[in-house]
Design an enzyme around this catalytic site. Structure first.
Site, PDB file in Angstrom:
ATOM      1  N   CYS A  37     -32.085  -8.922  -9.729  1.00 49.29           N
ATOM      2  CA  CYS A  37     -32.845  -8.483  -8.757  1.00 49.29           C
ATOM      3  C   CYS A  37     -34.076  -8.747  -8.513  1.00 49.29           C
ATOM      4  CB  CYS A  37     -32.366  -7.154  -9.343  1.00 49.29           C
ATOM      5  SG  CYS A  37     -30.994  -6.216  -8.303  1.00 49.29           S
ATOM      6  N   HIS A  60     -39.060  -4.099  -4.328  1.00 47.22           N
ATOM      7  CA  HIS A  60     -37.169  -4.350  -4.251  1.00 47.22           C
ATOM      8  C   HIS A  60     -36.223  -3.204  -3.317  1.00 47.22           C
ATOM      9  CE1 HIS A  60     -33.348  -5.044  -4.894  1.00 47.22           C
ATOM     10  NE2 HIS A  60     -32.829  -4.131  -6.582  1.00 47.22           N
ATOM     11  N   ASN A 110     -28.357  -2.801  -1.185  1.00 51.67           N
ATOM     12  CA  ASN A 110     -29.127  -4.085  -2.627  1.00 51.67           C
ATOM     13  C   ASN A 110     -28.300  -5.014  -2.166  1.00 51.67           C
ATOM     14  OD1 ASN A 110     -30.384  -5.113  -4.915  1.00 51.67           O
ATOM     15  ND2 ASN A 110     -29.936  -2.955  -6.218  1.00 51.67           N
TER      16      ASN A 110
HETATM   17  O1  UT7 Z   1     -31.560  -2.694  -8.711  1.00 49.57           O
HETATM   18  C1  UT7 Z   1     -30.784  -2.399  -9.649  1.00 49.57           C
HETATM   19  C2  UT7 Z   1     -29.811  -2.553  -9.339  1.00 49.57           C
HETATM   20  N1  UT7 Z   1     -29.042  -0.653  -9.787  1.00 49.57           N
HETATM   21  C3  UT7 Z   1     -29.888  -0.184  -9.618  1.00 49.57           C
HETATM   22  O2  UT7 Z   1     -31.505   0.275  -9.060  1.00 49.57           O
HETATM   23  C4  UT7 Z   1     -29.530   1.698  -9.858  1.00 49.57           C
HETATM   24  C5  UT7 Z   1     -29.951   1.996  -9.897  1.00 49.57           C
HETATM   25  N2  UT7 Z   1     -29.331   3.553  -9.770  1.00 49.57           N
HETATM   26  C6  UT7 Z   1     -28.728   4.229  -8.994  1.00 49.57           C
HETATM   27  O3  UT7 Z   1     -29.384   3.713  -7.839  1.00 49.57           O
HETATM   28  C7  UT7 Z   1     -28.781   6.124  -9.156  1.00 49.57           C
HETATM   29  O4  UT7 Z   1     -28.164   6.207  -9.899  1.00 49.57           O
HETATM   30  C8  UT7 Z   1     -26.678   6.170  -8.325  1.00 49.57           C
HETATM   31  C9  UT7 Z   1     -26.953   6.139  -6.551  1.00 49.57           C
HETATM   32  C10 UT7 Z   1     -26.165   4.498  -9.037  1.00 49.57           C
HETATM   33  C11 UT7 Z   1     -26.491   6.934  -8.790  1.00 49.57           C
HETATM   34  O5  UT7 Z   1     -26.706   8.226  -8.086  1.00 49.57           O
HETATM   35  P1  UT7 Z   1     -27.359   9.615  -8.933  1.00 49.57           P
HETATM   36  O6  UT7 Z   1     -27.823  10.850  -8.452  1.00 49.57           O
HETATM   37  O7  UT7 Z   1     -28.720   8.834 -10.946  1.00 49.57           O
HETATM   38  O8  UT7 Z   1     -26.066  10.245  -9.536  1.00 49.57           O
HETATM   39  P2  UT7 Z   1     -25.681  10.325 -11.041  1.00 49.57           P
HETATM   40  O9  UT7 Z   1     -24.994   8.911 -11.853  1.00 49.57           O
HETATM   41  O10 UT7 Z   1     -26.529  11.137 -11.754  1.00 49.57           O
HETATM   42  O11 UT7 Z   1     -23.747  11.127 -10.676  1.00 49.57           O
HETATM   43  C12 UT7 Z   1     -23.845  12.700 -10.464  1.00 49.57           C
HETATM   44  C13 UT7 Z   1     -22.838  12.935  -9.410  1.00 49.57           C
HETATM   45  C14 UT7 Z   1     -21.694  12.397 -10.571  1.00 49.57           C
HETATM   46  O12 UT7 Z   1     -21.078  13.802 -10.936  1.00 49.57           O
HETATM   47  P3  UT7 Z   1     -21.055  14.978 -11.788  1.00 49.57           P
HETATM   48  O13 UT7 Z   1     -20.730  14.039 -13.430  1.00 49.57           O
HETATM   49  O14 UT7 Z   1     -21.881  15.866 -11.642  1.00 49.57           O
HETATM   50  O15 UT7 Z   1     -19.635  15.836 -12.038  1.00 49.57           O
HETATM   51  C15 UT7 Z   1     -21.072  11.055 -10.723  1.00 49.57           C
HETATM   52  O16 UT7 Z   1     -19.356  10.733 -11.115  1.00 49.57           O
HETATM   53  O17 UT7 Z   1     -22.268  12.319  -8.752  1.00 49.57           O
HETATM   54  C16 UT7 Z   1     -21.541  11.211  -8.756  1.00 49.57           C
HETATM   55  N3  UT7 Z   1     -21.319  10.447  -7.858  1.00 49.57           N
HETATM   56  C17 UT7 Z   1     -20.734   9.971  -6.273  1.00 49.57           C
HETATM   57  N4  UT7 Z   1     -20.110  11.318  -6.034  1.00 49.57           N
HETATM   58  C18 UT7 Z   1     -19.830  10.545  -4.829  1.00 49.57           C
HETATM   59  C19 UT7 Z   1     -21.477   8.761  -8.820  1.00 49.57           C
HETATM   60  N5  UT7 Z   1     -20.695   7.822  -7.496  1.00 49.57           N
HETATM   61  C20 UT7 Z   1     -20.733   8.669  -6.335  1.00 49.57           C
HETATM   62  C21 UT7 Z   1     -20.430   8.813  -6.012  1.00 49.57           C
HETATM   63  N6  UT7 Z   1     -19.838   9.366  -4.841  1.00 49.57           N
HETATM   64  N7  UT7 Z   1     -20.280   7.341  -5.430  1.00 49.57           N
END
Ligand code: UT7
Length: 330
Positions: A115, A255, A285
Site C-alpha cells: 500500500c 492511504h 482500499n
Molecule cells: O492498507 C493496509 C491493509 N490493511 C489495513 O489497513 C486493515 C487494517 N485493519 C482494519 O481495517 C480492521 O482491523 C478490520 C476492518 C480488518 C477489522 O475491524 P476491527 O474493528 O479491528 O474488528 P476486529 O478484527 O476487532 O473484529 C471485531 C469482531 C470480531 O468478532 P468477535 O470476535 O468480537 O465476536 C470479528 O470476528 O468483528 C468480527 N468481524 C466481522 N463481523 C462482521 C470481522 N470482520 C467482520 C465482518 N463482518 N466483515
C-alpha cells in the site's frame, strides 16, 4: 532535501472499473452486514475488474492523463507501475503499459511496496526528474485486489477493491513539487500482512492452492495499530522538520485503508478533519491506487502552491509521509 530543480506533478489521471461490489452484495457472500462494514471501515462499495489484468486499468489511467494534459506519449522517458498484483510475476507490467499507451521512447519497470507503493514511487519518480536524468516520468499505482482476495474471508473481502491512478512528474524551477519525505520499513510486518505462497519461499503447488495460501491474509487489529501510529508519526516528523504547522497544510492525502485509520492518523498529527481527503466510501482500499485516485477525484480543489501532505502504510511493513507543493490550477 535541497530546493533547486524540483519535480512537480503536472497532470493526473485515473480509472476504476464499472462493476460495483456493494456491502449488500457482500452480505450474500459472507457473514457480514452493511452496518458493520460502514461503521468499522467507512466503506459502502468497491469496484471489481472482471476478466482483465491490472495493466488494463493502468493503461486506462495513463490514457486519461494523456488526454487531460495533451502530452505526446512519445515524450515520456519512464513509466513506473507501483503494484502488488502485476499481470505476471515475470514480464514487467510497466513495459507492457508503456508500449500500449504509445510511450515508445520510454523504459518501464514495476515497484512493489504494497500500500506504500505509490508513495515510494513518488520519491523514485521525483529523484529521476530533479536530478536532471529524465524529464517526464509517468507514475501509475494500479492494483487488481480482487485477484488475490478470498471472497470467503470476511476480514479481508470487505476492505479491498480494484482501481488505478496516474501522475506525471516534470521538472520545476519555481520551488514547488515534491519538497520532502520521511519513509521507513520494518520486516516484522510480514507476519501480519502477507500472501504466503507463490513466491520463492513457497512456490505454487496443488497443495498451496487447496490450502488457500495464494490469498491475502492479515491480522487486522495489529495492522490497524501500526498504521495509525506509524503514519501519524511520519507525518508529524515531516511537519516538524519543515516548520509546517497544521494550518500550513492545505490538504491531507492519506492511504485509504479504513476511515477510522484515516481519522485517527489525522487527529494524532493535528490535521483538521476538513483538510482530510477521502473517497474510501466509493472504492475501498485499492492498495497502490488509493493516493492517485484521491489526486484525480479532488484535482479541481487544488490550487498552485497548496501544501499537500501524503501518508501511507502497507505490507512489509512499509510506511511514510511526503510533502508536495501542488503545481497547477485546473
Ligand atoms: O492498507 C493496509 C491493509 N490493511 C489495513 O489497513 C486493515 C487494517 N485493519 C482494519 O481495517 C480492521 O482491523 C478490520 C476492518 C480488518 C477489522 O475491524 P476491527 O474493528 O479491528 O474488528 P476486529 O478484527 O476487532 O473484529 C471485531 C469482531 C470480531 O468478532 P468477535 O470476535 O468480537 O465476536 C470479528 O470476528 O468483528 C468480527 N468481524 C466481522 N463481523 C462482521 C470481522 N470482520 C467482520 C465482518 N463482518 N466483515
Amino acid at each position: 532535501m535541497t530546493i533547486g530543480r524540483t519535480a512537480a506533478i503536472t497532470a493526473v489521471g485515473a480509472y476504476v472499473p464499472d462493476q460495483v461490489l456493494s456491502n449488500t452484495d457482500l452480505e450474500q457472500m459472507v457473514d457480514t452486514s452493511d452496518d458493520w462494514i460502514r461503521s468499522r471501515t467507512g466503506i459502502s462499495e468497491r469496484r471489481m475488474l472482471k476478466d482483465k489484468p491490472t495493466s488494463f486499468m493502468a493503461i486506462q489511467a495513463a490514457k486519461s492523463l494523456i488526454e487531460r494534459s495533451s502530452i505526446d506519449p512519445k515524450t515520456i522517458d519512464l513509466v513506473l507501475v507501483s503494484t502488488s498484483t502485476p499481470d505476471m510475476i515475470i514480464a514487467a507490467t510497466a513495459a507492457h503499459v508503456a508500449t500500449e499507451i504509445g510511450a515508445t521512447a520510454a523504459f518501464g519497470y514495476d515497484l512493489q511496496a504494497a500500500c506504500s507503493g505509490f508513495l515510494y514511487g513518488m520519491s523514485t519518480a521525483a529523484a529521476y526528474v530533479s536530478s536532471g536524468r529524465y524529464q517526464r516520468v509517468l507514475l501509475i499505482g494500479a492494483d487488481k485486489m480482487s485477484s488475490i482476495i478470498d471472497y470467503k474471508d470476511r476480514t479481508t473481502c470487505i476492505i479491498f477493491g480494484d482501481g488505478a491512478g496516474a501522475a506525471l512528474f516534470e521538472p520545476n524551477d519555481e520551488g514547488i513539487g515534491l519538497m520532502d519525505e520521511h519513509f521507513r520499513s520494518d520486516g516484522i510486518g510480514r507476519d501480519h500482512l502477507y500472501i504466503e505462497a507463490g513466491g520463492s519461499m513457497l512456490p505454487a503447488s496443488s497443495e498451496t492452492v487447496s490450502n488457500g495460501q495464494h490469498f491475502l491474509r492479515q491480522d487486522g487489529k495489529t495492522v490497524f495499530k501500526f498504521a495509525v501510529s506509524n503514519m501519524s508519526e511520519a507525518t508529524t516528523k515531516l511537519m516538524e522538520r519543515n516548520d509546517l504547522a497544521s494550518e500550513d497544510i492545505d490538504f491531507f492525502v492519506p492511504h485509504q485503508a479504513n476511515q477510522r485509520i484515516i481519522d485517527a492518523t489525522a487527529q494524532r498529527a493535528g490535521i483538521k478533519p476538513e483538510k482530510v481527503l477521502s473517497n474510501i466510501s466509493s472504492y475501498g482500499n485499492t492498495t497502490a491506487a488509493t493516493l492517485p485516485l484521491i489526486l484525480s477525484d479532488f484535482e479541481d480543489r487544488f490550487q498552485k502552491g497548496d501544501n499537500i501532505m501524503f501518508a501511507a502504510f502497507g505490507g512489509g511493513f512499509t510506511w511514510g509521509a511526503a510533502w508536495l507543493k501542488w503545481a497547477y490550477n485546473t
